[in-house]
Design a protein around this motif. Structure first.
Motif, short mmCIF file in Angstrom:
data_model
loop_
_atom_site.label_atom_id
_atom_site.label_comp_id
_atom_site.label_asym_id
_atom_site.label_seq_id
_atom_site.Cartn_x
_atom_site.Cartn_y
_atom_site.Cartn_z
N TRP B 24 20.47 38.76 15.62
CA TRP B 24 20.99 40.05 15.17
C TRP B 24 20.24 41.19 15.84
N TYR B 171 41.31 43.24 16.52
CA TYR B 171 39.99 43.86 16.32
C TYR B 171 39.81 44.26 14.85
N PHE B 174 40.15 40.91 12.40
CA PHE B 174 38.95 40.06 12.38
C PHE B 174 37.94 40.60 11.38
N LEU B 175 37.79 41.91 11.36
CA LEU B 175 36.83 42.53 10.44
C LEU B 175 37.27 42.33 8.99
N GLY B 178 37.52 38.71 7.95
CA GLY B 178 36.19 38.13 7.80
C GLY B 178 35.53 38.53 6.49
N LEU B 223 28.61 35.64 10.41
CA LEU B 223 29.06 37.03 10.48
C LEU B 223 27.92 37.94 10.92
N PHE B 226 26.65 36.55 14.77
CA PHE B 226 27.64 36.37 15.84
C PHE B 226 28.69 37.47 15.86
N ALA B 227 29.01 38.02 14.68
CA ALA B 227 30.12 38.98 14.64
C ALA B 227 29.66 40.43 14.55
N TRP B 230 28.97 42.30 17.77
CA TRP B 230 29.93 42.10 18.87
C TRP B 230 31.36 42.39 18.49
N SER B 231 31.59 42.96 17.36
CA SER B 231 32.98 43.20 16.93
C SER B 231 33.03 44.54 16.20
N TYR B 233 32.60 45.06 13.33
CA TYR B 233 31.54 45.15 12.31
C TYR B 233 30.45 46.13 12.73
#
Lengths: 457, 250
Positions: B24, B171, B174-175, B178, B223, B226-227, B230-231, B233
């Motif tokens: 992170w 995009y 996914f948020l 998730g 989450l 990894f997320a 990069w997203s 988030y």
């Protein structure tokens, strides 16, 4: 891995602050901007022009060069075709800033779009259409109308005497000097009647160069900003009055960004100056202007400056002036002040994508008609021009004038424009008072200019 | 604790946590450096620097003084004033997700600290630590439900409102998907353990409760490392920073 050739064409080539790159990730994609964007409203078939989507596209393009995938697998070269396509979406925008006003994340979208555009210009993907003529015209003529600088004051009534220097300067602006001289004449008449000691730059007044910044073509900006500021300093000016919203924005926000020295003068909308004088009781109203009038907030004098000068100057001053004029029945449009609908002229759209400008203007004219106003007043010659074009295209009877012209009529001042080399290019509605004030349009007939209603009589 | 019955040991969980935190931190560093691709000012050259972003952000955020910074932090970041001005429903949704998510994350961190105290019996506090962990049950439930309400409104808005749905991309999905998935698996894990808040024993399935709890935990950790960087988030970090840098857009 990217080749040297593709590396040499990095997407980011200049003029974008790191906090603006942050803003791309700060977008919450709440879609609020899509509800307010005036360009998307008239081009709903092109969602790419909506602010949220533009930010997303730019973020994705940057990601391909600086994102995790680019880090692991190498930068993905950006094709000129993709850049061109994005440029088309980016330039379908008047940089009116309503998206910024409603943005949950507080993104300064005006600055953001204006920071992205030079990157596309550097790649050869921008500007758009005829916008590319701005730098050439300004470099050669110092104004966008290919007019002689020596003629800057050709409209000035001979009885008006200007000192070489004064505390106050009236900034004419290219459009008022060459195309809407009724505004210029009205402004000096009103200032003169108020016994304001003011000077003008004349041939030393170069274009404010707002169009260069708006369209991402900044190369010539420094030259114009420095020249204009120095010219005002040389005359000992302490307060510059603007009757042009675009010039006002450029002088207040853009020029200081290019000027390294101390700037000793303040910039003020002419409407704010007039309101001060009205409050002091200096204005002698002599005739009623019996018209139903509404006010269109220019983006450049409103949203762009509301946090720089004040909301009072940006929104309330012109309204207060209008409502002070005897006889005026003032009505407010539904979308007003910070949430006003852009007329469609700014950001280079009028020059680059005129059909978009007209369609956006029509939407604004419909806002005026909805309230039953005969006249829409503004403080921006460029809004005025586009609203007139849109009005004509829509077949609407609405007339478009400047706040200062209504003041001049309320004061019963003679606003006759002296014959000059640019008389044939005039493009403006005017106020005629015979015996009551009413709006009329100036039309060219042969080599003469005639007032529409008088001609009809 | 049932959680450690699936071959997971305390040491493994700590190791996993350290790895996740490390990833992170790298993700955040990567993003800050990416933001640092810009310049410090209007005419400055572009660079590509972590510290350039930090310096520029500090300059922008404190440009109008500490009081403006604090006002923005309270009104715009903590109370989401700009969202409230535009849509009270979206404000309610965002507040529920924001505070639900942040508080659960904080409670999870606190829970881990208590676990460490309990495991190593630091200062002989193992027993009080066990009691403290029990006491965390209620706030976990309350903020869990808060997050669930917010996530449900978010999903409902994206699904039911045509305009919003039409302009939703992967995009966004996914948020929201998730958040909703992690929230609902967390609840289901609790419900399977039995005697859960509001649900009681209706959904008890103790045999597989640890398995489901593990799925929830892995999703949450996934989450996080990894997320999040990069997203979409990342807006959890980028939006407050933007608001502060722009002094609330005022």
């Amino acid at each position: 891995m990217a080749t040297e050739a593709t590396k040499s064409k990095l997407l980011m080539s200049g003029f974008m602050k790191s906090t603006q790159v942050l803003e791309l990730d700060g977008c919450t994609r709440c879609q609020e901007c899509m509800k307010w964007c005036p360009a998307y409203a008239v081009r709903p078939d092109r969602p790419g022009v909506a602010p949220m989507q533009k930010a997303a596209t730019w973020r994705e393009m940057l990601g391909k060069q600086r994102g995790l995938k680019a880090k692991v697998l190498g930068e993905e070269p950006l094709s000129d075709e993709v850049a061109k396509q994005f440029a088309e979406e980016l330039y379908y925008c008047t940089t009116c800033g309503v998206c910024s006003t409603v943005c949950e994340a507080g993104i300064n979208t005006v600055d953001l779009w204006e920071a992205v555009r030079p990157n596309l210009v550097a790649r050869g993907a921008g500007p758009y259409g005829k916008q590319s003529a701005f730098p050439k015209l300004l470099a050669e003529y110092r104004n966008p109308y290919m007019a002689k600088q020596e003629d800057r004051l050709c409209w000035l009534p001979t009885d008006i005497k200007l000192p070489e220097s004064a505390d106050i300067a009236y900034w004419t602006g290219c459009t008022a000097a060459y195309r809407q001289q009724a505004l210029a004449v009205s402004s000096v008449r009103v200032l003169n009647a108020l016994n304001a000691d003011f000077c003008m730059l004349g041939k030393d007044e170069w274009c404010c160069a707002s169009a260069l910044v708006r369209t991402g073509q900044r190369d010539l900006m420094r030259e114009h900003a420095v020249h204009n500021i120095d010219a005002l300093k040389d005359r000992g000016v302490k307060n510059v009055l603007f009757a042009c919203a675009g010039c006002l924005r450029a002088a207040t926000i853009d020029w200081p960004r290019w000027y390294e020295g101390y700037i000793p003068f303040k910039t003020q909308p002419l409407s704010a100056f007039l309101r001060e004088r009205i409050r002091k009781g200096d204005i002698d109203w002599r005739q009623p202007v019996n018209l139903t009038v509404t006010y269109h907030d220019p983006c450049h004098a409103g949203r762009h400056l509301m946090h720089v000068s004040s909301k009072d100057w940006a929104f309330e001053a012109p309204r207060d002036v209008l409502q002070s004029i005897p006889g005026i029945n003032y009505v407010e449009m539904t979308r007003n002040r910070a949430l006003q609908r852009c007329c469609g002229a700014g950001g280079g759209v009028k020059a680059g994508i005129p059909d978009l400008a007209t369609d956006m203007g029509k939407a604004r004219v419909a806002d005026v008609e909805e309230k039953g106003a005969q006249v829409v007043a503004s403080t921006c010659p460029f809004c005025r021009r586009n609203l007139m074009d849109a009005r004509t295209a829509a077949g609407s009877p609405v007339k478009v004038v400047d706040v200062v012209e209504l003041v001049a009529k309320g004061m019963n001042l003679d606003t006759t424009i002296p014959e000059n080399p640019y008389t044939k290019y005039q493009e403006q509605d005017v106020i005629v008072c015979d015996p009551i004030c009413r709006p009329a349009a100036v039309k060219q007939k042969g080599t003469d200019l005639v007032i529409e209603e008088r001609e009809a009589k | 604790m049932a959680f450690y019955t699936l071959g997971l040991t305390f040491e493994l969980v700590i190791l996993l946590t350290v790895i996740v935190l490390g990833m992170w931190v790298y993700g955040i560093y990567f993003n800050v450096k990416k933001w640092g691709i810009g310049s410090t000012g209007y005419h400055d050259q572009l660079r590509y620097s972590f510290w350039l972003f930090i310096a520029t952000w500090l300059h922008e955020a404190f440009k109008d003084g500490v009081l403006v910074f604090l006002r923005t932090a309270v009104l715009d970041v903590l109370l989401l004033r700009r969202t409230l001005a535009r849509s009270p429903i979206r404000w309610g949704m965002h507040m529920a997700i924001f505070y639900g998510f942040l508080t659960l994350a904080a409670l999870s961190g606190l829970g881990l600290m208590i676990d460490i105290v309990e495991h190593f019996n630091i200062l002989g506090l193992a027993e009080p630590a066990e009691m403290a962990k029990e006491a965390l049950g209620l706030p976990f439930d309350v903020f869990g439900y808060l997050l669930l309400i917010g996530a449900t409104i978010a999903v409902g808005r994206r699904v039911l409102l045509k305009f919003v749905r039409d302009n939703t991309t992967a995009y966004d999905a996914f948020l929201i998907g998730g958040v909703f998935l992690i929230t609902i698996t967390g609840f289901y894990a609790e419900w399977m353990r039995g005697n859960a808040f509001l649900v009681g024993n209706a959904l008890t399935y103790s045999i597989y409760a640890p398995h489901f709890a593990l799925i929830h935990t892995l999703l949450a950790l996934g989450l996080f490392c990894f997320a999040l960087p990069w997203s979409k988030y990342i807006h959890v970090i980028a939006t407050p920073l933007t608001l502060l840098a722009n002094r609330g857009g005022e």
